[in-house]
Design an enzyme around this catalytic site. Structure first.
Site, PDB file in Angstrom:
ATOM      1  N   HIS A  99     -30.063 -16.378  31.062  1.00 27.79           N
ATOM      2  CA  HIS A  99     -29.405 -17.350  30.193  1.00 27.79           C
ATOM      3  C   HIS A  99     -28.325 -16.656  29.373  1.00 27.79           C
ATOM      4  O   HIS A  99     -28.404 -15.468  29.099  1.00 27.79           O
ATOM      5  CB  HIS A  99     -30.408 -18.051  29.260  1.00 27.79           C
ATOM      6  CG  HIS A  99     -31.206 -17.139  28.402  1.00 27.79           C
ATOM      7  ND1 HIS A  99     -32.247 -16.357  28.881  1.00 27.79           N
ATOM      8  CD2 HIS A  99     -31.124 -16.873  27.071  1.00 27.79           C
ATOM      9  CE1 HIS A  99     -32.779 -15.677  27.893  1.00 27.79           C
ATOM     10  NE2 HIS A  99     -32.110 -15.957  26.778  1.00 27.79           N
ATOM     11  N   HIS A 101     -26.186 -16.876  25.775  1.00 24.47           N
ATOM     12  CA  HIS A 101     -26.114 -17.414  24.425  1.00 24.47           C
ATOM     13  C   HIS A 101     -24.641 -17.675  24.122  1.00 24.47           C
ATOM     14  O   HIS A 101     -23.822 -16.757  24.208  1.00 24.47           O
ATOM     15  CB  HIS A 101     -26.639 -16.402  23.400  1.00 24.47           C
ATOM     16  CG  HIS A 101     -28.076 -16.070  23.558  1.00 24.47           C
ATOM     17  ND1 HIS A 101     -29.053 -16.632  22.769  1.00 24.47           N
ATOM     18  CD2 HIS A 101     -28.711 -15.224  24.416  1.00 24.47           C
ATOM     19  CE1 HIS A 101     -30.229 -16.148  23.132  1.00 24.47           C
ATOM     20  NE2 HIS A 101     -30.051 -15.284  24.129  1.00 24.47           N
TER      21      HIS A 101
END
Length: 113
Positions: A99, A101
């Protein structure tokens, strides 16, 4: 992955405040924001980390980067934003699903950590 938090969000068995979704990715607000805007951009395909990607993931990685940039524009981060991918526990990765940010809404300092 049956026990992956982000896979559960993607499958809607855990709720999250989604801000984007397409065939390849979802983006949702971080539950522990580190900036006024803190969104996670997550591939729907389960990949444990950036280090686990292969050449077959190059297009997906590009899509994630473009998604982050498009979201930054949509969320009004015209003065700047940061995209971070923590890789491994030692770097602060707490969920073993790749992922990014997306952080913005305040001045970012360097070095970050």
């Amino acid at each position: 992955m049956l026990d992956c938090l982000f896979c559960k969000i993607i499958q809607r068995s855990i709720s999250a405040k989604l801000v984007f979704e397409d065939n390849d990715a979802v983006a949702f607000e971080d539950i522990n924001p580190q900036a006024p805007t803190h969104v996670l951009v997550v591939p729907k395909k389960h990949v444990s980390s950036l280090a686990e990607t292969t050449d077959a993931d190059v297009v997906l990685l590009g899509r994630l980067q473009r998604t982050a940039a498009a979201l930054a524009a949509k969320l009004g981060l015209s003065s700047g934003f940061r995209v971070v991918a923590n890789n491994g526990r030692g770097a602060g990765q707490t969920v073993e699903h790749l992922h990014y940010h997306l952080l913005g809404g305040r001045e970012m300092k360097w070095p970050p950590g």
